[in-house]
Design an enzyme around this catalytic site. Structure first.
Site, PDB file in Angstrom:
ATOM      1  N   GLN A 162      33.871  36.082  98.815  1.00  0.00           N
ATOM      2  CA  GLN A 162      34.785  37.173  99.541  1.00  0.00           C
ATOM      3  C   GLN A 162      33.854  38.449  99.851  1.00  0.00           C
ATOM      4  OE1 GLN A 162      36.721  35.527  96.556  1.00  0.00           O
ATOM      5  NE2 GLN A 162      36.694  33.959  98.092  1.00  0.00           N
ATOM      6  N   LEU A 165      21.599  39.359 113.045  1.00  0.00           N
ATOM      7  CA  LEU A 165      21.260  40.267 114.012  1.00  0.00           C
ATOM      8  C   LEU A 165      20.778  39.371 115.228  1.00  0.00           C
ATOM      9  CD1 LEU A 165      20.609  43.058 114.658  1.00  0.00           C
ATOM     10  CD2 LEU A 165      18.268  42.648 114.356  1.00  0.00           C
ATOM     11  N   GLY A 170      18.257  34.403 111.719  1.00  0.00           N
ATOM     12  CA  GLY A 170      18.779  32.851 111.967  1.00  0.00           C
ATOM     13  C   GLY A 170      19.256  32.500 110.655  1.00  0.00           C
ATOM     14  N   ASP A 224      32.276  36.118 104.167  1.00  0.00           N
ATOM     15  CA  ASP A 224      31.478  35.260 105.548  1.00  0.00           C
ATOM     16  C   ASP A 224      30.250  36.076 105.909  1.00  0.00           C
ATOM     17  OD1 ASP A 224      33.277  33.128 104.902  1.00  0.00           O
ATOM     18  OD2 ASP A 224      34.558  33.933 106.476  1.00  0.00           O
ATOM     19  N   GLY A 233      27.546  35.924 104.882  1.00  0.00           N
ATOM     20  CA  GLY A 233      25.950  35.436 104.701  1.00  0.00           C
ATOM     21  C   GLY A 233      25.694  35.414 103.324  1.00  0.00           C
ATOM     22  N   LYS A 234      26.541  35.529 102.299  1.00  0.00           N
ATOM     23  CA  LYS A 234      26.112  35.648 100.934  1.00  0.00           C
ATOM     24  C   LYS A 234      25.509  34.384 100.202  1.00  0.00           C
ATOM     25  CE  LYS A 234      30.565  36.429 100.053  1.00  0.00           C
ATOM     26  NZ  LYS A 234      30.891  36.536 101.337  1.00  0.00           N
ATOM     27  N   ALA A 262      36.364  30.552  98.483  1.00  0.00           N
ATOM     28  CA  ALA A 262      34.910  30.667  99.015  1.00  0.00           C
ATOM     29  C   ALA A 262      34.432  29.506  99.726  1.00  0.00           C
ATOM     30  CB  ALA A 262      34.248  31.096  98.104  1.00  0.00           C
ATOM     31  N   GLY A 263      33.656  29.918 100.791  1.00  0.00           N
ATOM     32  CA  GLY A 263      32.825  28.871 101.691  1.00  0.00           C
ATOM     33  C   GLY A 263      31.464  29.451 101.975  1.00  0.00           C
ATOM     34  N   HIS A 264      30.638  29.045 101.326  1.00  0.00           N
ATOM     35  CA  HIS A 264      29.271  29.448 101.140  1.00  0.00           C
ATOM     36  C   HIS A 264      28.026  28.497 102.050  1.00  0.00           C
ATOM     37  CE1 HIS A 264      30.035  32.600  97.834  1.00  0.00           C
ATOM     38  NE2 HIS A 264      30.862  32.815  98.958  1.00  0.00           N
TER      39      HIS A 264
HETATM   40  P1  GDP Z   1      29.387  33.536 103.003  1.00  0.00           P
HETATM   41  O1  GDP Z   1      30.664  32.993 102.841  1.00  0.00           O
HETATM   42  O2  GDP Z   1      29.017  34.875 102.898  1.00  0.00           O
HETATM   43  O3  GDP Z   1      28.287  32.713 102.198  1.00  0.00           O
HETATM   44  O4  GDP Z   1      29.010  33.095 104.415  1.00  0.00           O
HETATM   45  P2  GDP Z   1      29.249  31.742 105.286  1.00  0.00           P
HETATM   46  O5  GDP Z   1      28.492  30.666 104.873  1.00  0.00           O
HETATM   47  O6  GDP Z   1      30.971  31.658 105.178  1.00  0.00           O
HETATM   48  O7  GDP Z   1      29.184  32.478 106.911  1.00  0.00           O
HETATM   49  C1  GDP Z   1      27.998  32.807 107.404  1.00  0.00           C
HETATM   50  C2  GDP Z   1      27.317  31.780 108.340  1.00  0.00           C
HETATM   51  O8  GDP Z   1      26.354  32.621 108.920  1.00  0.00           O
HETATM   52  C3  GDP Z   1      26.749  30.614 107.902  1.00  0.00           C
HETATM   53  O9  GDP Z   1      26.903  29.670 108.898  1.00  0.00           O
HETATM   54  C4  GDP Z   1      25.258  30.862 107.618  1.00  0.00           C
HETATM   55  O10 GDP Z   1      24.408  29.719 108.045  1.00  0.00           O
HETATM   56  C5  GDP Z   1      25.199  31.540 109.046  1.00  0.00           C
HETATM   57  N1  GDP Z   1      24.027  32.697 108.980  1.00  0.00           N
HETATM   58  C6  GDP Z   1      23.715  33.567 107.735  1.00  0.00           C
HETATM   59  N2  GDP Z   1      22.618  34.226 108.009  1.00  0.00           N
HETATM   60  C7  GDP Z   1      22.516  34.126 109.300  1.00  0.00           C
HETATM   61  C8  GDP Z   1      21.460  34.810 110.151  1.00  0.00           C
HETATM   62  O11 GDP Z   1      20.832  35.844 109.951  1.00  0.00           O
HETATM   63  N3  GDP Z   1      21.638  34.239 111.596  1.00  0.00           N
HETATM   64  C9  GDP Z   1      22.481  33.474 111.914  1.00  0.00           C
HETATM   65  N4  GDP Z   1      22.452  32.935 113.101  1.00  0.00           N
HETATM   66  N5  GDP Z   1      23.215  32.799 110.915  1.00  0.00           N
HETATM   67  C10 GDP Z   1      23.513  32.936 109.972  1.00  0.00           C
HETATM   68  P1  IMO Z   2      33.732  33.724 101.285  1.00  0.00           P
HETATM   69  O1  IMO Z   2      33.126  33.759  99.875  1.00  0.00           O
HETATM   70  C1  IMO Z   2      36.518  35.035 104.140  1.00  0.00           C
HETATM   71  C2  IMO Z   2      40.802  35.396 102.673  1.00  0.00           C
HETATM   72  C3  IMO Z   2      42.036  34.477 103.347  1.00  0.00           C
HETATM   73  C4  IMO Z   2      42.766  35.290 103.160  1.00  0.00           C
HETATM   74  C5  IMO Z   2      42.865  36.193 101.818  1.00  0.00           C
HETATM   75  C6  IMO Z   2      43.359  35.716 100.646  1.00  0.00           C
HETATM   76  O2  IMO Z   2      33.237  32.593 102.104  1.00  0.00           O
HETATM   77  O3  IMO Z   2      33.261  34.904 101.938  1.00  0.00           O
HETATM   78  P2  IMO Z   2      43.207  33.638  99.239  1.00  0.00           P
HETATM   79  O4  IMO Z   2      43.277  32.133  99.302  1.00  0.00           O
HETATM   80  O5  IMO Z   2      41.861  34.210  98.577  1.00  0.00           O
HETATM   81  O6  IMO Z   2      44.118  34.169  98.393  1.00  0.00           O
HETATM   82  O7  IMO Z   2      43.251  34.252 100.782  1.00  0.00           O
HETATM   83  O8  IMO Z   2      41.366  36.213 101.658  1.00  0.00           O
HETATM   84  N1  IMO Z   2      39.540  34.799 102.162  1.00  0.00           N
HETATM   85  C7  IMO Z   2      38.366  34.942 102.829  1.00  0.00           C
HETATM   86  N2  IMO Z   2      37.927  35.231 103.866  1.00  0.00           N
HETATM   87  N3  IMO Z   2      35.846  34.351 103.469  1.00  0.00           N
HETATM   88  C8  IMO Z   2      36.008  34.039 102.263  1.00  0.00           C
HETATM   89  O9  IMO Z   2      35.245  33.583 101.219  1.00  0.00           O
HETATM   90  C9  IMO Z   2      37.467  34.084 101.794  1.00  0.00           C
HETATM   91  N4  IMO Z   2      38.046  33.913 100.950  1.00  0.00           N
HETATM   92  C10 IMO Z   2      39.520  34.448 101.044  1.00  0.00           C
HETATM   93  O10 IMO Z   2      41.267  34.223 104.610  1.00  0.00           O
HETATM   94  O11 IMO Z   2      42.903  36.238 104.290  1.00  0.00           O
HETATM   95 MG    MG Z   3      32.265  31.952 103.820  1.00  0.00          MG
END
Ligand code: GDP
Ligand code: IMO
Ligand code: MG
Length: 424
Positions: A220, A328, A411, A9, A11-12, A35-37
């Site tokens: 991850q 940031l 942002g 999480d 910000g990939k 994953a949740g991007h």
């Molecule tokens: P990922 O799993 O690595 O793709 O990240 P997630 O989407 O799960 O979580 C990152 C969160 O931060 C998302 O809600 C993005 O929209 C947000 N985000 C990413 N970059 C930035 C940033 O530079 N500033 C802010 N405020 N939010 C950001």
């Molecule tokens: P993204 O790609 C954050 C965590 C789970 C748990 C551990 C094992 O959005 O960054 P699993 O279901 O993979 O066997 O769970 O890994 N986990 C994550 N945490 N971001 C993720 O993906 C994750 N994918 C799995 O919360 O601790």
């Molecule tokens: Mg995520």
């Protein structure tokens, strides 16, 4: 290559989306719908992607699900339908024939095993990820290509369920899974997915031979890696740089940029050690200000200060060439910003990751405190436009992490970045 440097999480999704317009292929190489991007496109539309690479939102960029991914076809088809409904073109989506399938017994086992673990549970996403990778390594997995031949699908499922049904019924007191129901369900998925199934290893290498650009999108993060993470509180695949090669079929000599995505503070979902975690109102402040709620499971993310021990570790394990420092802007408004520079483990200072799980559980952070900044930085686009204290914070993180910070996120929007060095 884009890799999470912390516990996911970071910000990939945003970083991948940002580069999507300049690459020909975006490839997911491990993980699954755990994953949740999140991606926010310039027209303000918010997308949550789980299995489909974030490049899908850029016309002309081919999204690829690589061989290292575990695919739940039901979830994939739902995700595809949701995107198509919003006008996204998915006709070019490619799925590796060698990717493994998440089957109904994997989902059931993931949940039931967690329940049995009780307090020792991993806190998985419950999507069947661990059991699916377990079967892959035990050589009893079922692959995407097996969908194309119903007889093979039935044979492999029979072998798998011969064991799994015994385990479900006799160990976990659950209902046995009916083979014919699963064959019928998965045969239907096969028909829908057939046009997308391909030898992606060959296609990607041919693209590289033509001089095209391929971006590997990790899910991850480094500390969730089954080898290099905080085992056993990890996911069951290799998000780290080496995993990108095996998960896509691209050789290591072809990789030229390894971009770590690093949040300006730290978060974690699920169980496991987290030395800089804040259990006070400051942790709550970061969670609220940063919107730190899981995209996949909706769980609150645990929050804490930036941990340079982890960043240094990620630099080494992945051979990072660049960092994209995200969020940031979330730190704006604080009087001071602590950075964890080392750990104290039972009275001994550790500048690098401790060797054992016990030591990491005992690690308490040694902080260095930087002065904060009050200005809103969300409209800054040049490094010089950032407040002096924010610049100093970035430079200190760079020094401690051991790789250059090339882009800074200010942002969630695609354009909200300060670019110091171009990433492609
Ligand atoms: P990922 O799993 O690595 O793709 O990240 P997630 O989407 O799960 O979580 C990152 C969160 O931060 C998302 O809600 C993005 O929209 C947000 N985000 C990413 N970059 C930035 C940033 O530079 N500033 C802010 N405020 N939010 C950001
Ligand atoms: P993204 O790609 C954050 C965590 C789970 C748990 C551990 C094992 O959005 O960054 P699993 O279901 O993979 O066997 O769970 O890994 N986990 C994550 N945490 N971001 C993720 O993906 C994750 N994918 C799995 O919360 O601790
Ligand atoms: Mg995520």
């Amino acid at each position: 290559m884009i890799i999470g440097a912390q516990w996911g999480d970071e910000g990939k999704g945003k970083a991948t989306d940002l580069l999507g317009g300049r690459v020909h292929y975006v490839v997911r190489y491990q993980g699954g719908n755990n994953a949740g991007h999140t991606v926010i496109t310039p027209d303000g539309q918010r997308y949550a992607l789980h299995l489909i690479p974030s490049g899908v939102l850029t016309p002309g960029c081919t999204p690829v699900i690589g061989n290292g991914v575990v695919v739940d076809p039901k979830v994939l088809l739902e995700e595809m339908a949701g995107l198509i409904e919003r006008g996204v073109d998915l006709s070019t989506l490619l799925i590796s024939a060698d990717a493994h399938l998440i089957m109904p017994h994997h989902r059931v086992l993931d949940k039931v095993v967690e329940r049995y673990l009780g307090k020792a549970r991993i806190g998985t996403t419950g999507r069947g990820i661990g059991p699916a990778y377990g079967d892959k390594l035990a050589r009893m997995g079922i692959r995407v290509a097996d969908l194309l031949d119903e007889n093979i699908l039935r044979q492999k499922l029979e072998l798998a369920l011969r064991e799994k049904n015994q385990v479900l019924v006799k160990v976990y007191n659950r209902k046995a899974i009916d083979i014919e129901e699963v064959v019928a369900e998965y045969s239907e998925y096969a028909e829908k997915l057939r046009p997308h199934i391909a030898d992606t290893r060959l296609l990607l290498n041919q693209a590289l031979e033509r001089g095209e650009t391929v971006l590997l999108e990790g899910s991850q993060g480094t500390l969730l890696d089954v080898d290099h993470g905080t085992y056993p509180f990890v996911t069951s695949s290799n998000p780290t740089a080496g995993g990108a090669c095996s998960g896509s079929g691209i050789g290591p000599t072809k990789l030229n940029r390894i971009i770590g995505i690093l949040k300006a503070y730290t978060t974690r979902v699920g169980s496991g050690p987290f030395p800089t975690e804040l259990h006070d109102e400051m942790g709550e402040y970061l969670r609220t200000t940063g919107g730190e709620v899981g995209v996949t499971t909706g769980r609150d993310r645990r929050c804490g200060w930036f941990d340079a021990v982890i960043a240094r570790y990620a630099t080494r394990v992945n051979g990072m060439t660049d960092y994209f420092l995200t969020k940031l802007d979330v730190l704006s408004g604080l009087d001071e910003v602590p950075i964890c520079v080392a750990y104290d483990v039972d009275g001994v200072r550790h500048d690098d990751m401790p060797m054992t799980q016990t030591e990491l559980h005992h690690a308490t952070p040694i902080y260095e405190t930087m002065p904060g900044w009050k200005e809103d930085i969300t409209a800054c686009r040049g490094f010089d436009e950032l407040p002096a204290n924010a610049q100093a914070y970035i430079r200190r993180l760079e020094e401690l992490s051991g790789a250059r910070i090339s882009v800074i996120g200010v942002g969630p929007g695609r354009e909200q970045n300060v670019v110091i060095n171009d990433l492609i």
